[in-house]
Structures are given as structure tokens and as C-alpha cells.
Design a protein around this motif. Structure first.
Motif, PDB file in Angstrom:
ATOM      1  N   ILE A  94      42.668  31.052  71.694  1.00 18.31           N
ATOM      2  CA  ILE A  94      43.231  32.267  71.711  1.00 18.31           C
ATOM      3  C   ILE A  94      42.215  32.903  73.467  1.00 18.31           C
ATOM      4  O   ILE A  94      41.444  32.264  73.221  1.00 18.31           O
ATOM      5  N   SER A 152      48.541  29.327  75.699  1.00 16.68           N
ATOM      6  CA  SER A 152      47.232  29.282  75.022  1.00 16.68           C
ATOM      7  C   SER A 152      47.077  28.265  75.722  1.00 16.68           C
ATOM      8  O   SER A 152      46.484  28.228  75.998  1.00 16.68           O
ATOM      9  N   PRO A 165      54.658  43.202  73.582  1.00 16.86           N
ATOM     10  CA  PRO A 165      54.838  42.185  72.387  1.00 16.86           C
ATOM     11  C   PRO A 165      56.734  42.318  72.986  1.00 16.86           C
ATOM     12  O   PRO A 165      56.577  40.707  72.265  1.00 16.86           O
ATOM     13  N   LEU A 203      44.701  45.518  67.992  1.00 18.20           N
ATOM     14  CA  LEU A 203      45.441  45.006  67.734  1.00 18.20           C
ATOM     15  C   LEU A 203      45.559  44.888  66.048  1.00 18.20           C
ATOM     16  O   LEU A 203      46.880  45.228  65.722  1.00 18.20           O
ATOM     17  N   HIS A 223      51.646  35.599  64.109  1.00 14.62           N
ATOM     18  CA  HIS A 223      52.266  35.064  65.251  1.00 14.62           C
ATOM     19  C   HIS A 223      51.422  34.690  66.305  1.00 14.62           C
ATOM     20  O   HIS A 223      51.260  34.110  67.294  1.00 14.62           O
ATOM     21  N   LEU A 224      49.662  35.000  65.971  1.00 10.27           N
ATOM     22  CA  LEU A 224      49.378  34.604  66.872  1.00 10.27           C
ATOM     23  C   LEU A 224      47.536  33.461  66.793  1.00 10.27           C
ATOM     24  O   LEU A 224      47.126  32.609  67.015  1.00 10.27           O
ATOM     25  N   PRO A 263      57.241  34.047  71.122  1.00 10.10           N
ATOM     26  CA  PRO A 263      56.430  32.538  71.131  1.00 10.10           C
ATOM     27  C   PRO A 263      56.230  31.675  71.870  1.00 10.10           C
ATOM     28  O   PRO A 263      55.016  31.244  72.018  1.00 10.10           O
ATOM     29  N   ARG A 304      49.767  39.262  82.534  1.00 11.43           N
ATOM     30  CA  ARG A 304      50.410  40.873  81.933  1.00 11.43           C
ATOM     31  C   ARG A 304      51.077  41.719  83.226  1.00 11.43           C
ATOM     32  O   ARG A 304      51.809  42.209  82.765  1.00 11.43           O
ATOM     33  N   VAL A 337      46.681  35.670  76.408  1.00  8.11           N
ATOM     34  CA  VAL A 337      47.168  35.680  75.468  1.00  8.11           C
ATOM     35  C   VAL A 337      47.398  36.595  74.651  1.00  8.11           C
ATOM     36  O   VAL A 337      47.477  37.857  74.320  1.00  8.11           O
ATOM     37  N   LEU A 382      54.057  32.775  74.566  1.00  9.21           N
ATOM     38  CA  LEU A 382      52.667  32.709  73.773  1.00  9.21           C
ATOM     39  C   LEU A 382      51.906  30.846  74.058  1.00  9.21           C
ATOM     40  O   LEU A 382      51.037  30.854  74.126  1.00  9.21           O
ATOM     41  N   ALA A 409      50.320  40.119  74.144  1.00 10.35           N
ATOM     42  CA  ALA A 409      49.922  40.646  72.742  1.00 10.35           C
ATOM     43  C   ALA A 409      49.489  41.936  72.780  1.00 10.35           C
ATOM     44  O   ALA A 409      50.630  42.483  71.513  1.00 10.35           O
ATOM     45  N   HIS A 410      49.216  42.465  72.999  1.00 10.60           N
ATOM     46  CA  HIS A 410      48.968  43.200  73.229  1.00 10.60           C
ATOM     47  C   HIS A 410      49.187  44.754  73.735  1.00 10.60           C
ATOM     48  O   HIS A 410      50.670  46.061  72.720  1.00 10.60           O
TER      49      HIS A 410
END
Length: 289
Positions: A103, A127, A115, A86, A96-97, A120, A145, A107, A123, A111-112
């Protein structure tokens, strides 16, 4: 290797305490063992943003903070690699992270890989985690995922654009609706594929109808339940088998130019990689007695 590196490079110990994910990324390098140790000793002397520049080609302090949000309990090679990818692809991002409480692996993967489809708010919920999230995922039988990816694929088969999911409840609801649509695909359930071109074994069973494809897709969390795969099987270009041992998996064989058959794809659940034992079993089965 980490224990050896901590012993040979004393400055790495401070990095490992303050930013364990970044320490793992530093140690996770290819090459000769002695060269790696020398490199670790040299790079561990750098400031955090300079070290990130050496590892990920960015000096962004936001990414230093992101790596620092990974707790020792969540730090792993997988998480560190996802964050490094990333950081390399978005060297000026990361903001944004780093506001997230922590993390974790989920997460980093979302994010990878997803996205555009993860808000958010989602996320943040991932988290934080918690028993409610664990309950929802356990009921669905998906990892996060895979759940997002499967939902996006199902919506694409319907010709619907995938939204940016704001919560796990919304994601689970949309997935449930899309899965129900798939189960009701009557037009896809009437195709016959004929006998398996490679004889079945006790653990490798051919899928002879499009209904079998739909059932396999639902059990394994893959995209077999599509007209594309069904038509290829019907025309003899492809044949799909269910694997029950040494692990649950799916293998698709394609017809070669010389008329023989080769492994086009072999995947575990949710399109994960199969084990060495399973790959060996498939190769022995395909080569025949």
C-alpha cells in the motif's frame, strides 16, 4: 514527536517495526504533549485489532492487514490518515486492499477519493508501480488522483458517465480524448469578459476571454473550462486571474453585495492548496496599495 514517543513508549517500537503506518496514526493525535505521550504508552499495549478499534472504530483484521501492507518507506502521516478515513467509513471493508502487494500513498488516495472509478486491476498496478507508470504520469503532468479526478470532470462536461478504469493506459487514453474534446470547444472560445475589475500586478494577470479560461484549465488541471465559469465571468459575477509568483496558481474573485470583490477561490495546480506566501500576496493585491 515520533522519536520522542519511541523513547517514552518502548512497546511502540515493536508496533513501528511491524506496522509503521498504524504507529504513525497512533502518534498523530491532537492535544497536550504529555497527554499524548500517556495515551501512546497506554494504547501501544493493546493488540493490533484493539488499537485499530480505539483509533478507527473498527476491529476488522482486514484493516489491520491493510495498515501492515504499508512499508516503512511508504509510511507517512498522509497515507495513515487516508487509510484511517477509509477504515472509519467502511469498518467492515478493507478486503479489496489487503491482497495488494503493498500500500502506497497513491493507492490510499485512489481508494479514498475515487473508489467508483478505480478497478482492482488498476489498484494492483499502482501498488506495484514501476518505470512505465512513472513515464506515463510524467508525460501527462498529473498525479494519479488528479488524473482520475480531471478525467471524471472532463467527461461530466461532455455529459458522459465515467467508467471504472481497469488500467493506467485506459485512463490515459480516455483523458487524452476528453482533453482533445475540450480543446475543440469552439463555442466556448468566443466570450469576452472585459477589463479586470481589480488592477493587475506583475504576478497576477487577469483572464479576459473564455479562451484564456480554457488555456488556464489545461495548464493547471482544473475545471475552469466550462460554460458555467465562462458565463459568470461574462456577466461580471466572477473574474479569474493567473498567478505566476510566488508559485503558479489561479485565483477567482467574486462580486460582494456591497459591490466590492472578495476571494472566492484560490488554488494551485490540480486544485491543490496555495502556500502561505501566495495567500499573503493575493490578500495584499486585493486590498490595494
Amino acid at each position: 514527536l515520533m522519536y520522542c514517543a519511541l523513547w517514552r513508549a518502548p512497546l511502540l517500537r515493536s508496533l513501528a517495526r511491524d506496522n509503521p503506518a498504524l504507529a504513525i496514526l497512533l502518534v498523530d493525535r491532537q492535544g497536550d504533549f504529555r497527554d499524548r505521550c500517556r495515551r501512546i504508552r497506554r494504547l501501544s499495549k493493546l493488540k493490533r485489532h484493539d488499537l485499530l478499534q480505539a483509533l478507527c472504530q473498527t476491529r476488522s483484521r482486514a484493516w489491520v492487514r491493510v495498515f501492515g501492507r504499508v512499508s516503512p518507506q511508504e509510511a507517512s502521516v498522509h497515507t495513515a490518515r487516508e487509510l484511517a478515513t477509509l477504515a472509519r467509513s467502511h469498518p467492515h471493508g478493507g478486503k479489496h486492499l489487503w491482497h495488494l502487494p503493498r500500500i502506497n500513498r497513491a493507492v490510499a488516495e485512489l481508494a479514498h477519493w475515487c473508489p467508483r472509478h478505480v478497478h482492482p486491476n488498476l489498484l494492483h498496478d499502482v501498488s506495484v508501480g514501476g518505470p512505465e507508470q512513472d513515464r506515463v504520469l510524467a508525460n501527462l503532468g498529473f498525479g494519479l488522483r488528479s488524473l482520475v479526478g480531471d478525467t471524471v470532470q472532463l467527461l461530466a462536461q461532455q455529459g458522459r458517465p465515467a467508467p471504472c478504469f481497469r488500467s493506467l493506459d485506459e485512463l490515459a487514453h480516455v483523458h487524452g480524448e476528453a482533453a482533445a474534446w475540450l480543446a475543440a470547444r469552439g463555442d466556448l472560445l468566443d466570450l469576452q469578459f472585459g477589463p479586470p475589475p481589480v488592477p493587475e500586478s506583475a504576478d497576477i494577470i487577469g483572464l479576459r476571454t473564455s479562451r484564456d479560461l480554457v488555456e488556464e484549465a489545461q495548464q493547471q488541471g482544473n475545471c475552469l473550462a466550462s460554460e458555467h465559469f465562462a458565463r459568470r465571468c461574462q456577466t461580471g459575477q466572477l473574474y479569474v486571474y493567473r498567478i505566476t509568483a510566488p508559485e503558479r496558481a489561479t485565483v477567482a474573485i467574486g462580486r460582494a453585495v456591497d459591490g466590492g470583490w472578495f476571494v472566492e477561490e484560490a488554488k494551485a495546480r490540480f486544485n491543490g492548496p496555495i502556500s502561505r506566501q501566495t495567500r499573503g500576496a493575493v490578500e495584499r493585491w486585493l486590498s490595494g496599495p
